[in-house]
Write an enzyme that holds these catalytic residues in place. Structure first.
Site, mmCIF file in Angstrom:
data_model
loop_
_atom_site.group_PDB
_atom_site.id
_atom_site.type_symbol
_atom_site.label_atom_id
_atom_site.label_comp_id
_atom_site.label_asym_id
_atom_site.label_seq_id
_atom_site.Cartn_x
_atom_site.Cartn_y
_atom_site.Cartn_z
ATOM 1 N N LYS A 1 4.535 5.679 0.202
ATOM 2 C CA LYS A 1 4.551 5.379 1.401
ATOM 3 C C LYS A 1 5.021 5.988 2.781
ATOM 4 O O LYS A 1 4.808 5.845 3.644
ATOM 5 C CB LYS A 1 5.076 3.959 1.314
ATOM 6 C CG LYS A 1 4.338 3.078 0.380
ATOM 7 C CD LYS A 1 5.223 2.270 0.200
ATOM 8 C CE LYS A 1 4.235 1.109 -1.054
ATOM 9 N NZ LYS A 1 4.486 0.064 -1.154
ATOM 10 N N ASN B 1 4.832 -11.483 -5.026
ATOM 11 C CA ASN B 1 3.879 -9.951 -4.025
ATOM 12 C C ASN B 1 3.053 -10.056 -5.329
ATOM 13 O O ASN B 1 2.107 -8.720 -4.736
ATOM 14 C CB ASN B 1 5.016 -8.419 -4.579
ATOM 15 C CG ASN B 1 5.950 -8.548 -3.231
ATOM 16 O OD1 ASN B 1 5.657 -8.541 -1.931
ATOM 17 N ND2 ASN B 1 6.736 -8.721 -4.036
ATOM 18 N N GLU C 1 -0.250 0.341 3.458
ATOM 19 C CA GLU C 1 -0.644 1.771 3.384
ATOM 20 C C GLU C 1 -2.062 1.727 3.084
ATOM 21 O O GLU C 1 -2.523 0.263 3.323
ATOM 22 C CB GLU C 1 0.683 1.135 1.389
ATOM 23 C CG GLU C 1 -0.356 -0.137 0.594
ATOM 24 C CD GLU C 1 0.421 -0.506 -0.177
ATOM 25 O OE1 GLU C 1 0.422 0.961 -1.122
ATOM 26 O OE2 GLU C 1 0.384 -1.383 -0.897
HETATM 27 P P1 ADP Z 1 3.052 -2.769 -2.801
HETATM 28 O O1 ADP Z 1 2.411 -1.019 -2.344
HETATM 29 O O2 ADP Z 1 3.929 -3.402 -3.521
HETATM 30 O O3 ADP Z 1 1.822 -3.507 -2.367
HETATM 31 P P2 ADP Z 1 3.287 -3.199 0.616
HETATM 32 O O4 ADP Z 1 3.714 -1.987 1.855
HETATM 33 O O5 ADP Z 1 1.888 -3.534 0.448
HETATM 34 O O6 ADP Z 1 3.854 -2.663 -1.220
HETATM 35 O O7 ADP Z 1 3.601 -4.799 0.692
HETATM 36 C C1 ADP Z 1 3.671 -5.878 -0.247
HETATM 37 C C2 ADP Z 1 3.579 -7.067 0.261
HETATM 38 O O8 ADP Z 1 4.981 -7.041 0.987
HETATM 39 C C3 ADP Z 1 2.712 -6.976 1.161
HETATM 40 O O9 ADP Z 1 1.129 -7.958 1.648
HETATM 41 C C4 ADP Z 1 3.631 -7.319 3.016
HETATM 42 O O10 ADP Z 1 2.877 -9.168 2.325
HETATM 43 C C5 ADP Z 1 4.989 -7.754 2.513
HETATM 44 N N1 ADP Z 1 5.506 -6.728 3.420
HETATM 45 C C6 ADP Z 1 5.063 -5.219 3.329
HETATM 46 N N2 ADP Z 1 6.501 -4.659 4.344
HETATM 47 C C7 ADP Z 1 6.677 -6.112 5.009
HETATM 48 C C8 ADP Z 1 7.061 -5.756 6.298
HETATM 49 N N3 ADP Z 1 7.795 -4.737 7.316
HETATM 50 N N4 ADP Z 1 8.044 -6.466 6.931
HETATM 51 C C9 ADP Z 1 7.516 -7.865 6.282
HETATM 52 N N5 ADP Z 1 6.460 -8.300 5.430
HETATM 53 C C10 ADP Z 1 6.358 -6.836 4.187
HETATM 54 P P1 ADP Z 2 -2.557 -4.413 -4.619
HETATM 55 O O1 ADP Z 2 -2.167 -3.156 -5.456
HETATM 56 O O2 ADP Z 2 -2.055 -4.298 -3.154
HETATM 57 O O3 ADP Z 2 -1.547 -5.367 -4.902
HETATM 58 P P2 ADP Z 2 -4.836 -5.525 -5.731
HETATM 59 O O4 ADP Z 2 -4.708 -6.932 -5.187
HETATM 60 O O5 ADP Z 2 -6.383 -5.146 -5.466
HETATM 61 O O6 ADP Z 2 -3.693 -4.391 -4.986
HETATM 62 O O7 ADP Z 2 -3.856 -5.236 -7.093
HETATM 63 C C1 ADP Z 2 -4.504 -4.117 -7.992
HETATM 64 C C2 ADP Z 2 -3.697 -4.357 -9.211
HETATM 65 O O8 ADP Z 2 -3.818 -4.318 -10.026
HETATM 66 C C3 ADP Z 2 -3.774 -2.554 -9.922
HETATM 67 O O9 ADP Z 2 -2.982 -1.796 -8.598
HETATM 68 C C4 ADP Z 2 -2.970 -2.781 -10.962
HETATM 69 O O10 ADP Z 2 -1.590 -2.542 -10.578
HETATM 70 C C5 ADP Z 2 -3.720 -4.149 -11.745
HETATM 71 N N1 ADP Z 2 -4.778 -3.493 -12.869
HETATM 72 C C6 ADP Z 2 -4.386 -2.143 -12.603
HETATM 73 N N2 ADP Z 2 -5.768 -2.961 -13.871
HETATM 74 C C7 ADP Z 2 -6.171 -3.826 -14.605
HETATM 75 C C8 ADP Z 2 -7.159 -4.142 -14.431
HETATM 76 N N3 ADP Z 2 -8.122 -3.892 -15.055
HETATM 77 N N4 ADP Z 2 -7.228 -5.141 -14.025
HETATM 78 C C9 ADP Z 2 -7.292 -5.810 -13.018
HETATM 79 N N5 ADP Z 2 -6.025 -5.405 -12.378
HETATM 80 C C10 ADP Z 2 -5.470 -4.329 -13.043
HETATM 81 MG MG MG Z 3 0.242 -3.437 -0.849
#
Ligand code: ADP
Ligand code: ADP
Ligand code: MG
Length: 667
Positions: free
Chosen positions: A116, A235, A289
């Site tokens: 990140k 989340n 990200e």
């Molecule tokens: P992850 O890798 O766990 O998906 P993200 O950086 O994508 O982490 O953040 C997860 C969620 O947290 C995002 O979908 C968003 O809704 C919220 N979020 C992340 N950063 C911020 C921020 N700076 N302000 C408000 N909400 C945030």
């Molecule tokens: P984010 O990482 O922002 O939450 P997604 O909502 O697309 O994005 O979530 C994908 C996540 O689902 C992966 O990061 C992983 O943790 C999880 N995953 C891993 N393997 C599988 C699978 N076979 N089927 C469904 N989900 C999976």
């Molecule tokens: Mg994310």
């Protein structure tokens, strides 16, 4: 085009990739663990290779086993799906060395976006708007407080290596930073083996909006508009849609162009997603990200653009030039996806695993006013195991506008029947019908705001109550007549019975039911208005379709030891249908004595005991943690429901427990 590829994944995404391959004439190989022998993906693929025991760390995550399977079958390339090895740059590099194709972005792009802090720096350099904050590493709590003050509260503390919602905390003041900073550091260390932490501004009224991009190996890259994924629980995305109700064409274009600029900065050459947090206050948007893989919610993009993203991934991985131009990408109507999880919405969304005794998918395909698509990797009789993701299926619907897509979604949920395990469909249906969600004024806090006490079901409206009573009387009346037809010789008096009483809780509804020969019925409740019920019900279908005031509706039901369980949208009701005489008896029965369960600590689901945190003889307060049970990648803290002394402990750390197993007893 490739002749044969290997899918290094399981479940619905493996099935999803196979479907496109079949259409393109590409042969498929899947790998599978012990738990997935005989799965739908294994059945559908042209070849299947066993790669080890159920735990992913011993099968789907072992690069050597996957590569051996490629060599054994002569597959030319690997599609990783999502999760598992999909975002592992070392794996992508190794395939390159071994001369095996990779249906994903180049290893350099995965690496650059995997972190990140470094991806945020890259984004800023590419002219992408980023969340105001501190770009560097933060050493200690004192420095964290200082930086948070400079940024201005509220702030978000994040693990640089974080993902899947882990390693994230909001802090409103100095004290919360003092607590949160070391906590995030510790969680980052234990979950990702990397304790680097940074801090950025918390965006007010945050909405999660992401841009789908698609690049090739020849420097071309386009965006396929946005998806909004603000409806999240802990989340985890629950409902996603495309387009976003927030964006106007101008903001969409800006976000799309920034996403493409970032993708080009790392020579992105596959399908990928650039995530932004957007503010509902001023439509400001900031890079979060980039996910360098296919996303779970990609079908909503496919529905509104008409592009098959898996097909495009295969084409560009094979080295072809993107044929799609930015001007080819439009927005046709609206699409909504919900993730149907194996969890019990009424019990704080506890994981629920086991066998799918019934699995009746809603009818798929084009309807008069929309379209239904289901992406799933299970069939009736399959098991949802504790080893993998708790997702049972993704339901995707399309309509000409948002309201239509949501209406079609609710109707499809009413026709999607699961028994054997609990599912979150009543909760999804409640959200889909809820006024604020319908208005589109959502944020990532929506579920917390609207369901602060968790989900306790939805009260039926008057017409829903009528639908449920009619359905209950109908099902029971129909079955009684069938029983009479089948047994014939006994000719029970129920055969021609028209008077029934439907009991819901302690309320009695006398009903007159006139069954016609074609299965149709006319139903009158409390001697009032007659409701014509045109039905599409047959024994075994678990679905009653009716017509009320000219409006079609569907109710699903399941047999229970006593009575039936009826479900429609977010409403669930137990119904007992009896003759007036029996109903009369019921009314006079004393309130049944319930056994006192408060002195027992019961495992709410099958799983593994991770720790036992009490001892025999120990005084425990109500709400105190008793033990931790793990199921489906989630650790669930089991708490005491009463205050008292521990009399007996029946399980220990390392033991497997069944659902409803008594783990601990109080005096
Ligand atoms: P992850 O890798 O766990 O998906 P993200 O950086 O994508 O982490 O953040 C997860 C969620 O947290 C995002 O979908 C968003 O809704 C919220 N979020 C992340 N950063 C911020 C921020 N700076 N302000 C408000 N909400 C945030
Ligand atoms: P984010 O990482 O922002 O939450 P997604 O909502 O697309 O994005 O979530 C994908 C996540 O689902 C992966 O990061 C992983 O943790 C999880 N995953 C891993 N393997 C599988 C699978 N076979 N089927 C469904 N989900 C999976
Ligand atoms: Mg994310």
């Amino acid at each position: 085009m490739f002749k044969k590829i290997l899918i290094a994944n399981r479940g619905e995404i493996a099935v999803r990739v196979i479907k496109t391959c079949r259409r393109l004439g590409v042969k498929t190989v899947v790998v599978y663990s012990d738990a997935d022998a005989g799965s739908m993906a294994v059945e559908m693929a042209d070849e299947a290779v066993h790669i080890g025991p159920a735990p992913a760390s011993e099968s789907y995550l072992v690069a050597d086993k996957i590569i051996a399977a490629v060599k054994e079958t002569g597959a030319e390339a690997i599609h990783p799906g999502f999760g598992f090895l999909s975002e592992n740059p070392a794996f992508a590099k190794r395939l390159e060395e071994e001369g095996i194709g990779w249906i994903g972005p180049n290893a350099h792009a995965i690496e650059a976006m995997g972190d990140k802090i470094s991806s945020k720096k890259l984004a800023a350099e590419a002219g992408v708007s980023t969340v105001p904050g501190h770009m560097g590493l933060i050493e200690d709590t004192k420095e964290a407080v200082k930086i948070s003050r400079e940024i201005g509260y509220p702030v978000m503390i994040k693990a640089s290596a974080g993902g899947g919602g882990k390693g994230i905390r909001i802090a409103e003041n100095d004290k919360e930073v003092e607590e949160g900073f070391p906590a995030v550091k510790a969680e980052a260390k234990s979950s990702f083996g990397d304790d680097r932490v940074f801090i950025e501004k918390f965006i007010l009224e945050p909405r999660h909006i992401e841009i789908q991009v698609l690049g090739d190996k020849h420097g071309n890259c386009i965006y396929l508009n946005e998806r909004e994924c603000s409806i999240q629980r802990r989340n985890q995305k629950v409902i996603e849609e495309a387009p976003s109700p927030l964006l106007d064409p101008e903001t969409r274009k800006k976000m799309g162009e920034q996403a493409v600029a970032l993708a080009k900065a790392v020579n992105y050459d596959s399908a990928g997603t650039v995530e932004f947090v957007a503010s509902g206050k001023d439509k400001g948007f900031y890079f979060l990200e980039m996910n360098t893989r296919l996303q779970v919610e990609h079908p909503v993009t496919e529905m509104i653009t008409g592009v098959d993203l898996v097909e495009q991934m295969l084409l560009v991985a094979y080295g072809e030039t993107l044929k799609l131009k930015q001007s080819d990408i439009g927005i046709n109507g609206w699409a909504v996806e919900s993730r149907v999880y194996a969890e019990d919405p009424y019990r704080n969304f506890l994981p629920s695993i086991g066998r799918l005794k019934r699995f009746k998918a809603p009818p798929e395909g084009k309807l008069a006013d929309g379209e239904v698509r289901m992406d799933s990797g299970v069939r009736e009789g399959d098991e949802i195991s504790m080893f993998y993701d708790p997702m049972i299926a993704k339901l995707i619907t399309w309509g000409k506008d948002r309201d239509t897509a949501l209406d079609v979604h609710g109707e499809a949920l009413d026709r999607f029947h699961i028994e054997g395990i609990q599912d979150n469909m009543p909760f999804i249906a409640a959200v889909v019908d809820e006024a604020r969600f319908r208005s589109g004024k959502i944020t990532t806090a929506y579920i917390k705001d609207e369901f602060p006490e968790g989900f306790n079901g939805v009260e039926p409206t008057d017409s829903q109550l009528t639908q449920l009573i009619c359905s209950a009387a109908y099902v029971h009346g129909f079955m009684s007549r069938r029983a009479a037809d089948v047994t014939g010789r006994l000719a029970p008096p129920d055969e021609a019975r028209t008077e029934w009483v439907v009991i819901l809780g302690d309320k009695h509804y006398p009903v007159t039911l006139e069954l016609g020969d074609a299965g149709e019925a006319e139903i009158t409740i409390n001697g009032g208005k007659t409701h014509a019920l045109v039905t599409g019900w047959y024994p075994g279908l678990h679905l009653v379709e009716g017509l009320l005031d000219g409006q079609p509706y569907a109710v699903k039901f399941a047999d229970r030891t006593e009575g039936y369980l009826f479900r429609h949208r977010g409403v669930a009701l137990r119904a007992l249908v009896c003759t007036p005489q029996v109903a009369d008896l019921h009314a006079r029965l004393p309130e049944k004595e319930k056994p006192d369960m408060s002195k027992l600590v019961i495992s709410p689901m099958p799983g593994l005991v991770v720790s036992m945190d009490v001892e025999v003889g120990q005084e425990v307060q109500e709400g105190e943690a008793v033990c931790v049970v793990e199921a489906m990648k989630m650790q669930n803290i089991i708490r005491a429901e009463t205050t008292g002394t521990i009399k007996a402990i029946n399980v220990a750390a390392g033991d497997s427990v069944a659902a409803d197993e008594v783990m601990v007893e109080f005096d």
